[in-house]
Design an enzyme around this catalytic site. Structure first.
Site, PDB file in Angstrom:
ATOM      1  N   GLY A 167      12.344  36.271  -9.957  1.00 50.79           N
ATOM      2  CA  GLY A 167      12.962  37.091 -10.933  1.00 50.79           C
ATOM      3  C   GLY A 167      14.273  37.168 -10.774  1.00 50.79           C
ATOM      4  O   GLY A 167      14.979  36.573  -9.946  1.00 50.79           O
TER       5      GLY A 167
ATOM      6  N   ARG B  69       8.548  30.773 -12.763  1.00 50.24           N
ATOM      7  CA  ARG B  69       8.118  30.938 -11.833  1.00 50.24           C
ATOM      8  C   ARG B  69       6.533  29.165 -12.072  1.00 50.24           C
ATOM      9  O   ARG B  69       6.780  28.670 -13.332  1.00 50.24           O
ATOM     10  CB  ARG B  69       7.133  32.275 -11.627  1.00 50.24           C
ATOM     11  CG  ARG B  69       8.204  32.961 -11.559  1.00 50.24           C
ATOM     12  CD  ARG B  69       7.203  34.697 -11.381  1.00 50.24           C
ATOM     13  NE  ARG B  69       7.865  35.695 -10.893  1.00 50.24           N
ATOM     14  CZ  ARG B  69       8.482  36.522 -11.445  1.00 50.24           C
ATOM     15  NH1 ARG B  69       8.933  35.740 -12.555  1.00 50.24           N
ATOM     16  NH2 ARG B  69       9.457  37.406 -10.749  1.00 50.24           N
TER      17      ARG B  69
ATOM     18  N   ASP C 172      10.377  35.261  -1.516  1.00 53.85           N
ATOM     19  CA  ASP C 172       9.800  34.861  -0.279  1.00 53.85           C
ATOM     20  C   ASP C 172       8.608  33.784  -1.048  1.00 53.85           C
ATOM     21  O   ASP C 172       8.167  32.423  -0.474  1.00 53.85           O
ATOM     22  CB  ASP C 172       8.849  35.591   0.696  1.00 53.85           C
ATOM     23  CG  ASP C 172       8.561  36.910  -0.035  1.00 53.85           C
ATOM     24  OD1 ASP C 172       7.922  36.758  -1.481  1.00 53.85           O
ATOM     25  OD2 ASP C 172       8.076  37.828   0.414  1.00 53.85           O
TER      26      ASP C 172
ATOM     27  N   THR D 186      16.444  39.163  -4.946  1.00 52.16           N
ATOM     28  CA  THR D 186      15.688  40.083  -5.138  1.00 52.16           C
ATOM     29  C   THR D 186      15.871  41.537  -5.541  1.00 52.16           C
ATOM     30  O   THR D 186      16.210  42.413  -4.491  1.00 52.16           O
ATOM     31  CB  THR D 186      13.770  39.962  -4.770  1.00 52.16           C
ATOM     32  OG1 THR D 186      13.511  40.860  -5.455  1.00 52.16           O
ATOM     33  CG2 THR D 186      13.808  40.294  -3.363  1.00 52.16           C
TER      34      THR D 186
ATOM     35  N   ASP E 108      13.726  43.914  -5.789  1.00 56.12           N
ATOM     36  CA  ASP E 108      12.722  44.655  -4.451  1.00 56.12           C
ATOM     37  C   ASP E 108      13.459  45.048  -3.681  1.00 56.12           C
ATOM     38  O   ASP E 108      12.713  46.377  -2.740  1.00 56.12           O
ATOM     39  CB  ASP E 108      11.668  43.984  -4.399  1.00 56.12           C
ATOM     40  CG  ASP E 108      11.083  43.851  -6.252  1.00 56.12           C
ATOM     41  OD1 ASP E 108      12.003  44.261  -7.592  1.00 56.12           O
ATOM     42  OD2 ASP E 108      10.311  42.575  -6.252  1.00 56.12           O
TER      43      ASP E 108
ATOM     44  N   ASP F 297      12.877  43.674  -0.982  1.00 59.37           N
ATOM     45  CA  ASP F 297      11.088  43.715   0.155  1.00 59.37           C
ATOM     46  C   ASP F 297      10.756  41.867   1.135  1.00 59.37           C
ATOM     47  O   ASP F 297       9.807  42.111   1.119  1.00 59.37           O
ATOM     48  CB  ASP F 297      10.107  43.864  -0.831  1.00 59.37           C
ATOM     49  CG  ASP F 297       9.524  42.616  -2.332  1.00 59.37           C
ATOM     50  OD1 ASP F 297      10.967  41.634  -1.971  1.00 59.37           O
ATOM     51  OD2 ASP F 297       8.952  42.452  -2.238  1.00 59.37           O
TER      52      ASP F 297
ATOM     53  N   ARG G  12       8.336  46.408  -7.681  1.00 57.17           N
ATOM     54  CA  ARG G  12       6.966  46.313  -7.393  1.00 57.17           C
ATOM     55  C   ARG G  12       6.551  46.900  -6.152  1.00 57.17           C
ATOM     56  O   ARG G  12       5.920  48.277  -6.144  1.00 57.17           O
ATOM     57  CB  ARG G  12       6.812  43.982  -6.321  1.00 57.17           C
ATOM     58  CG  ARG G  12       7.001  43.789  -7.309  1.00 57.17           C
ATOM     59  CD  ARG G  12       7.031  42.037  -6.571  1.00 57.17           C
ATOM     60  NE  ARG G  12       7.564  41.633  -5.819  1.00 57.17           N
ATOM     61  CZ  ARG G  12       7.109  40.806  -4.831  1.00 57.17           C
ATOM     62  NH1 ARG G  12       6.774  39.586  -5.322  1.00 57.17           N
ATOM     63  NH2 ARG G  12       8.157  40.432  -4.058  1.00 57.17           N
TER      64      ARG G  12
END
Length: 325
Positions: A10, A71, A102, A125, A127, A129, A171
């Site tokens: 992303g 991706r 990751d 990212t 996110d 995360d 997410r």
């Protein structure tokens, strides 16, 4: 000596500042920078170009990634990784800086094990995360976009005595929703990481409405839509049926990934990349990830990053507990 940079997975604000700093700093170190376009797919297809100053001129303020991203399922297959390695050999590239998450780091780690290509992963990212780092590139810009949107929606909600349910990305991680709820003054915050009691929240909101509250702001993480939490649509129905207030839902979506990078994301992009290049030039590092903790940069192994699932800091969760009961 040649080093390449690529973006994977992303996109996020901060990638373009990182790309510009990468090219500019490489030239100051008498290193030829290369740009790998379209992420892992471009690496397989050989979409690689020697970078010039012109390639990165004027991109510091732009969101997204100038060299694009992807991706790749093909990269899971050895034959395509071998093809990617042969493409790098054509340009004498044996070092890569990769901006991503990751999953991207795991892919490059396998690539290193197969062919010995050294790389450093920069966590990028919205996110936020990735285990092992307090901060990922792009997070600050995303939070500011959510803040702007929430402030705007609050304006119209207060004008009509409405409730608004604002859904953030992230997410399965509720970091964006949590920090946004705290900093935007939301009345309710629903995230996968915090237990909540709708009955208790409902009693509190009814009492506040009776005492003069004119609107309600509820921020919910997108992970609640596919977890065991109450989804965005369910929250809208609950607010209208149980609380008795007209409610609108706003799903922010991919607008959170774009926009002009904030000063903080631009600065962090520059620091992430500069330290990564210095590390690649000074050590035979194999595969590493640069992380940021307690205002310091560190290099850790891929195994460390993948050893645990990211958890939001306890002190941040504590700040939001009053919003879940």
């Amino acid at each position: 000596m040649s080093i390449a940079i690529m973006t994977s997975g992303g996109d996020c604000a901060g990638m373009n500042p990182a790309i510009k700093q990468f090219v500019d700093y490489c030239f100051t170190k008498d290193v030829q920078p290369y740009l790998i376009y379209d992420g892992l797919e471009g690496l397989i297809d050989g979409d690689i170009k020697a970078a010039t100053y012109e390639d990165v001129a004027g991109i510091m303020h732009e969101g997204g990634t100038k060299i694009r991203s992807s991706r790749s399922k093909r990269f899971f297959e050895y034959e395509y990784r071998k093809q990617a390695f042969e493409n790098l050999q054509k340009y004498g590239i044996d070092k890569i800086v990769i901006l991503g998450g990751d999953g991207s780091f795991r892919a490059l780690n396998q690539f290193h094990k197969d062919f010995g290509v050294n790389f450093i992963g920069v966590p990028a990212t919205i996110d936020n995360d990735i285990f092992g780092t307090e901060y990922c590139l792009g997070v600050d810009t995303a939070l500011n976009i959510i803040r702007q949107a929430t402030d705007a929606v609050r304006d119209t909600s207060s004008s009509f005595k409405r409730a608004c349910v604002i859904e953030t990305m992230g997410r399965d991680c509720g970091y964006l929703a949590l920090v946004s709820a705290i900093t935007c003054g939301a009345e309710v915050c629903i995230i996968p990481e915090l237990d909540y009691d709708l009955e208790s929240i409902g009693n509190r909101l009814k009492d506040e409405l009776e005492k003069g509250r004119k609107y309600i702001v509820c921020i919910v993480a997108e992970g609640c839509n596919h977890d065991k939490c109450t989804s965005t649509n369910q929250l809208v129905q609950w607010l209208e049926t149980d609380i008795g207030i007209e409610t609108r839902a706003t799903i922010l979506g991919h607008v959170q990934r774009g926009g002009n990078p904030t000063v903080f994301d631009r600065l962090m992009a520059s620091e992430f990349v500069t330290y990564s290049i210095d590390k690649l030039l000074s050590d035979h590092i194999g595969g590493s990830v640069i992380v940021y903790n307690r205002s310091e940069f560190q290099f850790v192994t891929i195994e460390h990053v993948n050893s645990q699932k990211y958890k939001i800091r306890d002190d941040l969760l504590e700040l939001a507990k009053r919003l879940v009961n």
